[in-house]
Design a protein around this motif. Structure first.
Motif, PDB file in Angstrom:
ATOM      1  N   ASN A 184      -3.086  -5.272  -5.498  1.00 44.39           N
ATOM      2  CA  ASN A 184      -2.671  -5.601  -4.138  1.00 44.39           C
ATOM      3  C   ASN A 184      -2.295  -4.321  -3.402  1.00 44.39           C
TER       4      ASN A 184
ATOM      5  N   SER B 109      -0.708  -3.406   0.025  1.00 41.58           N
ATOM      6  CA  SER B 109      -0.012  -4.055   1.146  1.00 41.58           C
ATOM      7  C   SER B 109       0.853  -3.077   1.917  1.00 41.58           C
TER       8      SER B 109
ATOM      9  N   GLU C  13      -1.401  -7.414   2.656  1.00 42.19           N
ATOM     10  CA  GLU C  13      -2.719  -6.821   2.467  1.00 42.19           C
ATOM     11  C   GLU C  13      -3.533  -6.870   3.762  1.00 42.19           C
TER      12      GLU C  13
END
Length: 313
Positions: A193, A195, A286
């Motif tokens: 991820n 983000s 994200e």
């Protein structure tokens, strides 16, 4: 291969869709060394009591501040009187990421992203729930810096700090065997991820691309990740991760064609399936990371309308 390297992988359960984290136990310079700790909950505490029976644990390395990696560090430090090694950036993020002052600002940030008020409230409450599984915070006794050397099992590894998934994420590379302990930087089956959490690095996806390209300069044969099984041909996987995010960026641009959209609207298009509250937090983060990367690259623009971010080509 892990046995040859003198590293034991200990897989801990997580109560999320990503349902496990790999921690690593090995002989260090002064005694046994543990890399990452899992969440600080009863199940994890019980597991560590079993795994660390009759072991002289002297050092804990925390690769980054996310709860599944740092959560039990303070608990284990207090129990076993260990040193804790952590990057300075990551220590600061650990103290602020889900602290009370940061949580108070979440409604403002979710408003900027046009998250519906009810969902924003659920996301805030979900964030608050993490405080109990990351405290007590450890006392960092040694700061990890770039190119620092650690004995991990039978070999010496050099640290590489690779921003992207987290601002100061640490990986460990052994040049002799071309082995990378990749933590969450390079994973075998899923993409880490990336983000923007409304604090820290304002362009984490740009940083991730830079970090991946830097890792391509190393001859990485064998990768030991924090999620999933170890695998060979690290360079091939790096290229796949770069390609994935380039495809996502192109898709975002296609979504914005002839439209002006909020973060939440783009998020719904990027993640067109049911998400838990926990997953929605990551999806929003994200989405912002991709939009801000594209904006900073000059491929789209951002306008603030009534305090909310709107993106367009």
């Amino acid at each position: 291969m892990l046995k040859k390297l003198g590293i034991e992988s200990i897989t801990l359960d997580l109560p999320f869709r990503l349902n496990h984290v790999n921690c690593f136990l090995a002989e260090g310079e002064h005694g046994m060394l543990l890399i990452d700790t899992g969440l600080n909950n009863k199940a994890t505490q019980k597991r560590w009591e079993k795994e660390l029976t009759d072991i002289l644990l002297t050092d804990i390395i925390v690769t980054h501040h996310h709860p599944d990696h740092a959560g039990a560090a303070g608990y284990l430090q207090n129990k076993y009187q260990t040193n804790v090694h952590m990057g300075k950036i990551e220590k600061e993020l650990a103290l602020t990421h889900i602290g009370k002052s940061a949580i108070k600002r979440l409604p403002e940030y979710y408003y900027k992203s046009s998250v519906p008020e009810a969902k924003g409230k659920e996301m805030l409450e979900n964030t608050e729930e993490f405080e109990s599984i990351v405290t007590p915070y450890p006392e960092v006794t040694h700061y990890i810096t770039e190119n620092k050397e650690y004995q991990i099992g039978n070999e010496i590894y050099k640290t590489f700090i690779v921003p992207g998934h987290s601002d100061g994420l640490v990986t460990f590379y052994n040049e002799k065997n071309k082995v990378l302990l990749s933590t969450d930087h390079i994973l075998p089956r899923i993409t880490p991820n990336i983000s923007y959490w409304y604090q820290g690095d304002p362009n984490p996806l740009g940083s991730y691309f830079n970090s991946l390209n830097r890792m391509k300069e190393l001859e990485i044969d064998y990768v030991i990740p924090s999620h999933g099984e170890p695998f060979y041909d690290g360079t091939k996987r790096i290229n796949e991760l770069i390609e994935h995010h380039e495809e996502r960026c192109n898709y975002v641009l296609s979504i914005l064609t002839n439209k002006k959209l909020s973060v939440y609207q783009v998020c719904e298009a990027l993640f067109p399936f049911e998400l838990t509250v926990h997953e929605l937090r990551f999806a929003i983060g994200e989405t912002v990371a991709h939009l801000e990367y594209l904006r900073r690259r000059g491929d789209c623009k951002r306008e603030i309308v009534a305090g909310q971010w709107q993106y367009y080509l």
